[in-house]
Design an enzyme around this catalytic site. Structure first.
Site, PDB file in Angstrom:
ATOM      1  NE  ARG A 103      -3.271   2.660   2.793  1.00  0.00           N
ATOM      2  CZ  ARG A 103      -2.940   3.704   3.365  1.00  0.00           C
ATOM      3  NH1 ARG A 103      -2.449   3.141   4.962  1.00  0.00           N
ATOM      4  NH2 ARG A 103      -3.557   4.724   4.064  1.00  0.00           N
ATOM      5  CG  HIS A 149      -0.778   8.948   3.795  1.00  0.00           C
ATOM      6  ND1 HIS A 149      -0.582   7.593   3.995  1.00  0.00           N
ATOM      7  CD2 HIS A 149      -0.103   9.713   4.848  1.00  0.00           C
ATOM      8  CE1 HIS A 149      -0.422   7.523   5.058  1.00  0.00           C
ATOM      9  NE2 HIS A 149      -0.166   8.627   6.030  1.00  0.00           N
ATOM     10  CD  GLU A 196      -4.108   7.793  10.184  1.00  0.00           C
ATOM     11  OE1 GLU A 196      -3.581   8.640  10.550  1.00  0.00           O
ATOM     12  OE2 GLU A 196      -4.000   6.585  10.837  1.00  0.00           O
ATOM     13  CE1 TYR A 339      -1.319   3.750  12.945  1.00  0.00           C
ATOM     14  CE2 TYR A 339       0.986   2.744  13.339  1.00  0.00           C
ATOM     15  CZ  TYR A 339       0.411   3.376  12.670  1.00  0.00           C
ATOM     16  OH  TYR A 339       0.527   3.498  11.041  1.00  0.00           O
ATOM     17  CD  GLU A 407      -0.967   4.122   8.095  1.00  0.00           C
ATOM     18  OE1 GLU A 407      -0.480   4.336   9.432  1.00  0.00           O
ATOM     19  OE2 GLU A 407      -1.318   4.696   7.047  1.00  0.00           O
TER      20      GLU A 407
HETATM   21  C1  GBH Z   1      -0.351   7.026  11.030  1.00  0.00           C
HETATM   22  O1  GBH Z   1      -1.199   8.097  11.851  1.00  0.00           O
HETATM   23  C2  GBH Z   1      -0.167   7.807   9.799  1.00  0.00           C
HETATM   24  O2  GBH Z   1      -1.161   7.418   8.694  1.00  0.00           O
HETATM   25  C3  GBH Z   1       1.174   7.292   9.254  1.00  0.00           C
HETATM   26  O3  GBH Z   1       1.673   8.229   8.297  1.00  0.00           O
HETATM   27  C4  GBH Z   1       2.072   7.518  10.451  1.00  0.00           C
HETATM   28  O4  GBH Z   1       3.443   7.367   9.870  1.00  0.00           O
HETATM   29  C5  GBH Z   1       1.774   6.618  11.212  1.00  0.00           C
HETATM   30  O5  GBH Z   1       0.503   6.895  12.092  1.00  0.00           O
HETATM   31  C6  GBH Z   1       2.670   6.449  12.749  1.00  0.00           C
HETATM   32  O6  GBH Z   1       2.498   7.533  13.507  1.00  0.00           O
HETATM   33  O7  GBH Z   1      -2.573  13.501  20.830  1.00  0.00           O
HETATM   34  O8  GBH Z   1      -0.237  12.876  21.390  1.00  0.00           O
HETATM   35  O9  GBH Z   1      -1.876  11.303  21.780  1.00  0.00           O
HETATM   36  C7  GBH Z   1      -1.372   7.648  13.120  1.00  0.00           C
HETATM   37  C8  GBH Z   1      -1.760   8.916  13.915  1.00  0.00           C
HETATM   38  C9  GBH Z   1      -0.492   9.583  15.606  1.00  0.00           C
HETATM   39  C10 GBH Z   1      -3.001   9.843  15.388  1.00  0.00           C
HETATM   40  C11 GBH Z   1      -0.855   9.945  17.014  1.00  0.00           C
HETATM   41  C12 GBH Z   1      -3.143  10.118  17.053  1.00  0.00           C
HETATM   42  C13 GBH Z   1      -2.070  10.886  18.783  1.00  0.00           C
HETATM   43  C14 GBH Z   1      -0.947  11.852  19.532  1.00  0.00           C
HETATM   44  N1  GBH Z   1      -1.851   9.180  15.045  1.00  0.00           N
HETATM   45  N2  GBH Z   1      -1.799  10.801  17.522  1.00  0.00           N
HETATM   46  S1  GBH Z   1      -1.298  12.247  20.907  1.00  0.00           S
END
Ligand code: GBH
Length: 505
Positions: A103, A149, A196, A339, A407
């Site tokens: 992807r 993205h 996202e 995640y 992801e």
């Molecule tokens: C994904 O987003 C992305 O699609 C990707 O590009 C990225 O590299 C990958 O994750 C890893 O980060 O307010 O401090 O708790 C995940 C996005 C990141 C959204 C962390 C929520 C919370 C930060 N997430 N965020 S916090």
């Protein structure tokens, strides 16, 4: 130090073997469908490099990362992993990992440098993606393509503030989408419109820590309004997703026979005190604000969740009847990025004007002191597969739509500096063991229809505002080396071994 690589693709360390012979793992054997897709996901702005060459126009991230103070390690993504130059080696390396799918996202400004509906096309950019697609197919790897993205052409920001201007943005996005369908759609059978949409708008317009960098916080951003703009941008994303999906289905799907959908982010929210009804309600509200914001208009009622309307009132846009019809049912699958999991407690005070989470507080431990999971190298991210299966069930029970995992992955402590043990990434292996195992259980025991799993991510890359400090790859990159030398970590082969155990013949 890491020993130099002489083979291309690099070979597997023979001591890295994995067996799956606990009773549970034996029980899960062959639980995934034979045509299950597994592989890695990436994003153009994080891996390609060649940011200013080969005819590419600027994206919002190319400008944002050059503003002092925006990126943690003051790095830029000008060259990042150089996957633009090394895509053939990357495909070979992925093939050696045994993937069946990949992807990746297209950089809009590489294809239409100025971005707009009447702006010229960069044929060299089209050729790059076309060659990448051919290389994947020649190696038996199914390409999944994300149109957006997060890297909007900078010119569209300069012209009319991008997605804040739904009316002007719409024809530009649709022209870009149409061009991609017509030039790549003969070979691309899996399309994702937006990655996202919620993170794009919350990080870019509420927190203001991602491009285009707008918020109410004047110490951080010169312009913006965190209490309104994130919801406006989200609305634009939903409606233009619906329009692009309609365009695809009407004009391309009958002959190209592909599928189109969207990818939403979402982490599981668990009540901090399971016996407190206010916390139980707060966790559900958190899921509605984070996930239902997009999922309800797309797959549910066709409108924003009632809990959001109750808290946000007129600050949340209203769908016209036509927009509702466009959005609802437009996504043919549920693209899921997840995640971690959090514990969530209700607040007694009224919501802040800049609250986007449903007036809740988030914790690493629940009331009884149970931790949400082991720490990674990233503050928000902990290994919490226990919440993953709950999330899958929650989505499946509400929407009953096939799920594409698009992801899932982690950073690991101790990967900032190279060492002779760095490639033996036990933390990441255990993360994947947990998450992929829960996925298999959700399929086998809960009957959830899951058709793909893309780990985040193939190689270490440029992690947006965190720069090169957060390493999410199953492949280590020496970013100081001119060729961005790649070194496989053990987790790459763990996934290969686990999926050959789980996918039915
Ligand atoms: C994904 O987003 C992305 O699609 C990707 O590009 C990225 O590299 C990958 O994750 C890893 O980060 O307010 O401090 O708790 C995940 C996005 C990141 C959204 C962390 C929520 C919370 C930060 N997430 N965020 S916090």
């Amino acid at each position: 130090m890491i020993s130099p690589q002489t083979q291309n693709p690099p070979t597997r360390n023979p001591s890295w073997t994995h067996s799956f012979d606990t009773p549970e793992e034996r029980y899960l054997k062959s639980s995934l469908r034979p045509d299950f897709h597994w592989g890695f996901a990436t994003a153009a702005a994080q891996v390609e490099g060649a940011a200013f060459t080969h005819g590419k126009g600027l994206s919002c991230w190319d400008t944002f990362c050059h503003i002092p103070g925006k990126i943690k390690d003051s790095s830029t993504n000008d060259d990042s992993c150089r996957s633009y130059d090394f895509y053939k080696q990357d495909v070979a390396l992925m093939k050696s990992y045994g993937v069946t799918a990949y992807r990746f996202s297209l950089a809009w400004s590489r294809i239409i440098p100025l971005g707009g509906a009447d702006d010229p096309v960069n044929e060299e950019g089209i050729k790059y993606y076309s060659d990448l697609i051919d290389e994947l197919l020649a190696n038996g790897i199914t390409p999944f393509v994300t149109l957006f993205h997060w890297d909007i052409p900078q010119t569209l920001e300069d012209r009319y503030l991008g997605m804040l201007n739904q009316e002007r943005y719409t024809p530009d996005f649709l022209r870009y989408a149409r061009l991609c369908f017509s030039r790549f759609g003969d070979r691309i059978k899996h399309w994702i419109t937006y990655n996202e949409p919620g993170v794009y708008t919350l990080a870019g317009y509420a927190a203001g820590v991602h491009a285009p960098g707008r918020s109410s916080f004047r110490d951080r951003n010169a312009e913006g309004d965190s209490s309104t703009e994130p919801f406006i941008v989200a609305h634009t994303e939903l409606v233009t997703h619906g329009l692009a999906a309609k365009l695809y289905k009407q004009e391309f799907q009958p002959t190209q026979k592909g599928t189109i959908g969207i990818t939403l982010h979402g982490n599981w929210s668990e009540p901090w005190d399971i016996s407190d009804l206010l916390d139980v309600a707060a966790a559900e509200r958190a899921r509605e604000f984070e996930i239902g914001w997009f999922a309800e208009p797309l797959y549910g009622s066709g409108d924003y969740p009632a809990s959001m309307r109750a808290q946000l009132g007129d600050r949340l846009p209203t769908f016209t009847e036509e927009e509702k019809r466009l959005v609802r049912g437009s996504s043919e699958f549920y693209g899921m990025n997840t995640y971690t999991s959090f514990f969530v407690r209700h607040r007694d005070s009224p919501p802040d004007i800049n609250d986007h989470k449903g007036n809740i507080e988030v914790f690493d431990k629940n009331k009884s002191g149970v931790s949400r999971g082991e720490e990674s190298d990233t503050q928000w991210l902990r290994t919490a597969p226990w919440g993953f299966r709950k999330l899958l069930r929650w989505i499946w029970n509400r929407y009953h739509i096939p799920i594409y995992m698009t992801e899932n992955g982690t950073t690991a402590k101790g990967e900032k500096e190279p060492s002779d043990t760095i490639l033996n990434d036990t933390h990441r292996v255990e993360f994947f063991r947990g998450y992929v195992g829960e996925l298999a259980k959700a399929v086998k025991e809960d009957g959830v229809d899951i058709q793909s799993y893309f780990a985040w991510t193939f190689t270490d890359n440029w992690e947006w505002a965190a720069g090169y400090t957060d390493r999410f790859g199953v492949t280590y990159i020496d970013f100081d080396s001119p060729k961005k030398t790649r070194y496989p970590k053990r987790s790459a082969y763990f996934l290969q071994d686990f999926f050959s155990h789980l996918i039915a013949e």
